[in-house]
Write a protein that holds these residues in place. Structure first.
Motif, mmCIF file in Angstrom:
data_model
loop_
_atom_site.group_PDB
_atom_site.id
_atom_site.type_symbol
_atom_site.label_atom_id
_atom_site.label_comp_id
_atom_site.label_asym_id
_atom_site.label_seq_id
_atom_site.Cartn_x
_atom_site.Cartn_y
_atom_site.Cartn_z
ATOM 1 N N ILE A 47 15.729 20.475 6.022
ATOM 2 C CA ILE A 47 17.109 20.856 6.329
ATOM 3 C C ILE A 47 18.070 19.721 6.005
ATOM 4 N N LEU A 48 17.550 18.498 5.945
ATOM 5 C CA LEU A 48 18.396 17.335 5.653
ATOM 6 C C LEU A 48 18.466 17.030 4.162
ATOM 7 N N TRP A 366 11.869 24.747 0.806
ATOM 8 C CA TRP A 366 13.118 24.983 0.097
ATOM 9 C C TRP A 366 13.951 26.137 0.636
ATOM 10 N N VAL A 367 13.439 26.857 1.635
ATOM 11 C CA VAL A 367 14.175 28.030 2.103
ATOM 12 C C VAL A 367 15.516 27.647 2.732
ATOM 13 N N ALA A 368 15.557 26.562 3.496
ATOM 14 C CA ALA A 368 16.822 26.140 4.110
ATOM 15 C C ALA A 368 17.815 25.619 3.063
ATOM 16 N N PRO A 369 17.404 24.694 2.154
ATOM 17 C CA PRO A 369 18.344 24.292 1.104
ATOM 18 C C PRO A 369 18.838 25.467 0.261
ATOM 19 N N TYR A 370 17.962 26.440 -0.001
ATOM 20 C CA TYR A 370 18.380 27.622 -0.762
ATOM 21 C C TYR A 370 19.476 28.372 -0.018
ATOM 22 N N VAL A 382 22.718 27.596 9.144
ATOM 23 C CA VAL A 382 21.392 27.846 8.593
ATOM 24 C C VAL A 382 20.309 27.419 9.582
ATOM 25 N N GLY A 383 20.511 26.270 10.203
ATOM 26 C CA GLY A 383 19.528 25.785 11.159
ATOM 27 C C GLY A 383 19.348 26.715 12.338
ATOM 28 N N SER A 384 20.451 27.178 12.901
ATOM 29 C CA SER A 384 20.368 28.034 14.083
ATOM 30 C C SER A 384 19.755 29.388 13.750
ATOM 31 N N LYS A 385 20.035 29.926 12.572
ATOM 32 C CA LYS A 385 19.524 31.247 12.215
ATOM 33 C C LYS A 385 18.092 31.179 11.683
ATOM 34 N N ILE A 386 17.901 30.409 10.622
ATOM 35 C CA ILE A 386 16.575 30.358 10.007
ATOM 36 C C ILE A 386 15.590 29.598 10.889
#
Length: 550
Positions: A47-48, A366-370, A382-386
């Motif tokens: 995520i970072l 890569w799902v979060a960067p995507y 993105v962090g809270s949802k995924i």
């Protein structure tokens, strides 16, 4: 005749402790939390990644190399000697010390100044985590009866979803909160958001390390009626295993064990094959990478040192180390070698782990960067949802996989493999639907559904792996599983996705590419079904024939 427990350690649990009782569940939950922190510290970099790339000037291939390959090779190499240590030493102490070490290395990641230092600190995280998994898995098998093994493995396996979900959620929320509190970017001690996130991810581990030290060591082999003591001189044995995987010490080790000429010939053929692989893979990677995205760090004797060369050299070195160690195992521990490598079902479980984790790590890395890039969303959103979805769906899917696997096992000896097959076939078409979604919310919904199924294979795979070896071999068997899973799974999955993304400019398409590895998994599942019953029934006879005193 079964071996008896060693009286050398008064802190060992009494043989009268009830398998699967309250104490067993308490220790299992504690080990699950430890493993969750392991995944939290391992995965928080995903995520970072966007902020780290910007601040340290890295590209997708380099992030894949740092996240996957550097971590994988050190994790794989040290999991062998530390897995051997887990088969002989007090496992609770090993878990506590490992936990403390990797949390310290995670904090160090916050102070990395570039590619080299971040890769070095990630290697430290890997070495620490390598000591925990084999010891923890070995304890889980000693805490519950065989009929509950996949369920217990499923609870422990939920740690992957909990840790991965927390890494995305916590990382995104910490970065957003830090940036809101310090609009100029730098806050306390001059730290920026991604640095603060690394530190926050490491802190819970120190508390858990103290708690695990208070746990009594389970009796090794009690659940199988084959009580076996810890081996004498466990650290000496672990050091010998380390020699077997690191050249040129591996050559010294072969000589000490009295290797024959054919042993030396095979070893040198391994080494020559590795060099050929490195050359071919590097040339191919250079050929498909656009010139403006190819980083050359330095040049040695006319050879360009790029991220591609480093990637395939590390993977090649790890592959040689694995083959060299297996060769040493045959010379040093003939019963373990015979039990493991004469079993096609055991080998099939290793192949399933390696290629399934290639898909899993390539996807989760890569799902979060995507989502951040494709849907133009913030890290916090993105962090809270995924992150929370990954924690819920992955945990539930893992638990369901173990429960269903045990139920199917009671109906058929190969029942767990049917569950494994289901959880590796259906995610492929679901992935194409997931990455075709027009909005973040619909993407998250399909991510939830696919994660429910994608995570169900691991407890069935690990329970089957442990059913195919003797209790004293479980730490080593787990380490071998991690060896393949990390070198070929984590060591190549994230990097291949990053390479394809740099080449094509499509991160979503690159993630889908990695699903081609599922074909190998399906073949291995078929092999496992074909040989599982035969290999389980012949376990004791094969061990005795190879010299095991049982």
């Amino acid at each position: 005749m079964a071996s008896q427990p060693s009286p050398a350690h008064p802190e060992l649990a009494a043989p009268g402790d009830r398998l699967g009782g309250g104490r067993s569940w308490y220790v299992l939950i504690l080990l699950t939390l430890v493993a969750a922190v392991s995944l939290l510290d391992r995965q928080v970099i995903t995520i970072l990644a966007v902020d780290i790339k910007r601040d340290l000037g890295l590209n997708d291939s380099e992030i894949g190399l740092i996240y996957g390959t550097f971590f994988a090779i050190f994790y794989a190499l040290f999991s062998i000697p530390l897995g051997r240590l887990a088969d002989g030493w007090i496992r609770t102490r090993q878990v506590a010390l490992s936990l403390t070490a990797w949390c310290g290395a995670t904090i160090a990641c916050a102070f990395a100044g570039g590619f080299g230092s971040l890769a070095l600190f990630r290697a430290g995280v890997a070495v620490g985590e390598a000591g925990s998994g084999p010891a923890a898995y070995s304890m889980v098998s000693d805490l519950f009866p065989k009929s509950q093994r996949a369920t217990a493995m499923a609870v422990y396996g939920m740690s992957a979803a909990i840790g991965t979900g927390l890494s995305i959620a916590l990382g995104g929320l910490v970065v957003d909160a830090w940036n809101n509190a310090f609009p100029g970017g730098h806050g306390w001690f001059g730290l920026v958001g991604w640095q603060a996130a690394f530190i926050a991810a490491a802190l819970p581990g120190f508390v858990l390390a103290l708690l695990i030290l208070l746990v009594r060591e389970p009796v090794r082999g009690l659940a199988d009626g084959i009580v076996q003591p810890g081996v004498p001189h466990p650290f000496r044995n672990a050091a010998r295993e380390m020699m077997a995987v690191i050249p040129p010490l591996s050559f010294v080790n072969l000589r000490q064990m009295g290797a024959t000429r054919s042993d030396w010939t095979r070893n040198l053929i391994f080494l020559a094959g590795v060099f050929l692989f490195i050359v071919v893979a590097t040339i191919a990677s250079h050929a498909i990478t656009p010139a403006d995205r190819l980083k050359v760090y330095t040049e040695i004797a006319g050879i360009r040192v790029t991220s591609h060369l480093i990637q395939w050299a590390v993977v090649g070195f790890g592959s040689y180390a694995a083959l060299s160690w297996i060769q040493a195992q045959r010379l040093r521990d003939a019963p373990a070698f015979a039990v493991m490598w004469s079993s096609p079902a055991f080998v099939a479980m290793l192949v399933i782990g390696a290629f399934n984790l290639m898909v899993n790590y390539g996807y989760t890395a890569w799902v979060a960067p995507y989502a951040v890039q494709h849907y133009n969303a913030s890290l916090g959103e993105v962090g809270s949802k995924i992150g929370l979805v990954a924690m819920f769906s992955g945990g539930l899917g893992t638990l369901a996989g173990g429960l269903i696997g045990d139920r199917l096992r009671r109906r058929s000896r190969v029942g767990r493999l049917w569950m494994l097959a289901f959880s590796t076939v259906l995610p492929l078409p679901m992935a194409f639907v997931t990455f075709a979604q027009p909005s973040l919310d619909s993407f998250v919904l399909w991510f939830l559904l696919s994660s429910l199924i994608l995570t169900g294979w691991l407890p069935c795979c690990m329970a089957t792996l442990h059913d195919l070896v003797l209790p004293r071999m479980r730490g080593t068997a787990t380490a071998i599983f991690y060896l393949g899973a990390t070198i070929f799974g984590m060591g190549t999955g994230p990097y291949i996705v990053g390479l394809v993304s740099d080449t094509t400019g499509s991160l979503g398409g690159a993630i889908l590419t990695i699903y081609s590895a599922s074909v190998v998994v399906w073949i291995a599942v078929f092999v496992g079904m074909r040989y599982l019953v035969r290999d389980e029934d012949s376990l004791i006879d094969r061990a005795r024939a190879a010299g095991e005193p049982i």
